[in-house]
Design a protein around this motif. Sequence first.
Motif, mmCIF file in Angstrom:
data_model
loop_
_atom_site.group_PDB
_atom_site.id
_atom_site.type_symbol
_atom_site.label_atom_id
_atom_site.label_comp_id
_atom_site.label_asym_id
_atom_site.label_seq_id
_atom_site.Cartn_x
_atom_site.Cartn_y
_atom_site.Cartn_z
ATOM 1 N N TYR A 1 0.844 -1.215 0.000
ATOM 2 C CA TYR A 1 0.000 0.000 0.000
ATOM 3 C C TYR A 1 0.875 1.260 0.000
ATOM 4 N N VAL A 2 1.899 1.242 0.854
ATOM 5 C CA VAL A 2 2.761 2.426 0.959
ATOM 6 C C VAL A 2 3.439 2.685 -0.386
ATOM 7 N N ASN A 3 3.884 1.612 -1.037
ATOM 8 C CA ASN A 3 4.541 1.788 -2.334
ATOM 9 C C ASN A 3 3.602 2.347 -3.385
ATOM 10 N N LYS A 4 2.392 1.802 -3.376
ATOM 11 C CA LYS A 4 1.397 2.305 -4.346
ATOM 12 C C LYS A 4 1.125 3.795 -4.098
ATOM 13 N N ALA A 5 0.946 4.137 -2.814
ATOM 14 C CA ALA A 5 0.642 5.533 -2.463
ATOM 15 C C ALA A 5 1.808 6.432 -2.857
ATOM 16 N N ALA A 6 3.033 5.974 -2.582
ATOM 17 C CA ALA A 6 4.212 6.788 -2.897
ATOM 18 C C ALA A 6 4.260 7.070 -4.391
ATOM 19 N N ARG A 7 3.988 6.036 -5.176
ATOM 20 C CA ARG A 7 4.067 6.218 -6.632
ATOM 21 C C ARG A 7 3.013 7.221 -7.096
ATOM 22 N N GLN A 8 1.811 7.117 -6.533
ATOM 23 C CA GLN A 8 0.749 8.032 -6.985
ATOM 24 C C GLN A 8 1.003 9.460 -6.505
ATOM 25 N N LEU A 9 1.513 9.598 -5.285
ATOM 26 C CA LEU A 9 1.770 10.954 -4.782
ATOM 27 C C LEU A 9 2.868 11.633 -5.609
ATOM 28 N N ARG A 10 3.832 10.844 -6.061
ATOM 29 C CA ARG A 10 4.917 11.435 -6.837
ATOM 30 C C ARG A 10 4.436 11.898 -8.206
ATOM 31 N N GLN A 11 3.238 11.483 -8.578
ATOM 32 C CA GLN A 11 2.710 11.910 -9.880
ATOM 33 C C GLN A 11 1.564 12.908 -9.735
ATOM 34 N N ASP A 12 1.254 13.291 -8.504
ATOM 35 C CA ASP A 12 0.112 14.198 -8.302
ATOM 36 C C ASP A 12 0.463 15.594 -8.838
ATOM 37 N N PRO A 13 -0.302 16.093 -9.814
ATOM 38 C CA PRO A 13 0.080 17.361 -10.450
ATOM 39 C C PRO A 13 0.004 18.560 -9.500
ATOM 40 N N HIS A 14 -0.884 18.490 -8.515
ATOM 41 C CA HIS A 14 -1.001 19.632 -7.590
ATOM 42 C C HIS A 14 0.208 19.692 -6.658
ATOM 43 N N LEU A 15 0.656 18.520 -6.222
ATOM 44 C CA LEU A 15 1.866 18.493 -5.381
ATOM 45 C C LEU A 15 3.069 18.958 -6.191
ATOM 46 N N LEU A 16 3.157 18.458 -7.423
ATOM 47 C CA LEU A 16 4.310 18.820 -8.248
ATOM 48 C C LEU A 16 4.312 20.315 -8.574
ATOM 49 N N ALA A 17 3.099 20.915 -8.629
ATOM 50 C CA ALA A 17 3.031 22.356 -8.929
ATOM 51 C C ALA A 17 3.728 23.171 -7.852
#
Lengths: 219, 377
Positions: free
Chosen positions: A190-206
């Motif tokens: 779960y943590v790995n899946k979440a990490a991967r998705q958070l690293r692609q979140d456009p709002h965070l990356l902004a």
Amino acid sequence: MPSPAFHSLDAVAAHLPFHLSDIEAANATFVRWWQERTPAHRRTVDIWTYCFVRRYFLVKFVKEPPPNPSDLDELVERTFQKIERNRETIRQPERYASWVSVICKNTYLNYVRRRHRLYSLDEDEAPEPAADPPPPLPYDAGVLMSTVLAAIERLPNFLREVAYLRFVKACSYQEIEAHIDKPLPILRSYVNKAARQLRQDPHLLALLEEPLPDPEKQG
Amino acid sequence: MLLRQQGHRPGSHHMEHIEEKLLLYGQLSQADRREVDDYLAAHPELRPLLEQAQALSALFAACRDLLSETPGDEILAYLLVSRHIQHGRPLPEVLRPFFERIEARLASDPDLQRRYHLLEDRLHRLEAGHDAVAQFERLTGTRLYAPDDEASDGQARYVHEHAPPLAMAAEPPASYHPSAPEAPAEVPAERHRRADWPADRPADRPPAAPARLRLVSRWAVAAVLGLFVAYGLLAVVSRLTQPPLERLAWIDPELLDLEGYDVQFRGETRPGQDPAETAYLNALARLREAQTRTLGLFPRFDENRLQAAEAELRKALAGDAGGFIHSEAQFLLAKVLLAQHRTAEARVLLQQVASSNSRHADEAAAILNALRQHAET
């Protein structure tokens, strides 16, 4: 009721049709102005931007009073003008609030570095370059919390709690296991899946993007 | 994403392990950090990934500081400044629980209160004498308040109207699509005129113009509201004065406006047209003329045209036993009879329609029910 010494920012903010910390509403208003170019939307964008910038620097100055408090007005004006000058170059109008907050952050960091060098030289005439000061928390608290928490909210249900515990609370797997009744290998997955998705979140990356294409414009 | 772009196998267990650790880089033990560093040293092409992950890790760490059980000065200062503006406007949903928790902690923790008051003193020293309204107006070249407002400076204006303007008093819409405030008041020409201001903004309007415009707008709004109220009252009167039988008799104009039959309404007949169809179309034309309204109110029937429609409908009924036209004509004839207050005759026809598989069967049953109730009262 605000205290008498602090009423005039409230007099500006009172003209906003939404809360100053409501970045979704600020983004939506900016997008409408971007598409329709009406003076009324421009005015709301200006009011939000001014109030956001002034509050950002007020919070920083209240937290760590600088040697020269009169810098506040100049910083607010310089930042507002920088935003206004570069508004047309924004790549993602739907993330205007993040864009503004990164400009505030960069301007503040530049100011802190410049101030540190200046005062280091004043206090110690030795020509050694001063070490960088410990970095202050440069983000706007509201934008940062809203963006991180909303990014976690956007994760699938089963990943949210695990992501919050691991990345926001920095819990160990043993601590997470105590909260969530799942075997350790599942939690790791779960943590790995979440990490991967958070690293692609456009709002965070902004929040990490360099907002201005030309470094000279950052003044 | 970067890992995939760089050609690394996404399912690799070791890579997932490294990805997770990258997001917590700031909190890693020395051994874990060394593991990540070694991996990246062996894969220099992943350096951008490390930088991105470290920046994200710093974001999470900063968020962690803000959400800590013991509020730090940053979040206290944020709360302090936010508390002084926009009273009554609720915080966004996503932030509310955290600020409520800090407020609760602040109310019960004397040490926190001391820190808060220290920050508050600093805030007052910074803001004393500052006129944000003037600064905003100088920066944007617009006036926040109309030039003819009684108060002349930001602070005095605030004393006059510290409550939010009327347009802002309402809660924001739940959809988060904010409504635009009224158009900006104009700055006198000699003040800072911005070159990039939208071209639809008039440049040389005299200072008093916005006030006059607002006055005219208010009158216009009042007049429109007055018209709405008057129309609403008339609608009530119209409904109260219409006899119940005529209300039941009223025919939906769409029923009289059949597609493809417009030729007939102009008095022409197709060669070889069925007499029942001709009579039915004539009846529709008469009925269109027979029922009228003024501005959608006070519906009324023309007795002569009703009689003409009745005659045509009876011809249609006689010429089409059991077909579609028969069924339609039966229902319309029942309505015509109701409009003429011939309830008993209408009821017989309505019962036939209600018990058939006509498309009007439900409506016919509803009218029969209404007639029954009307008879009982």
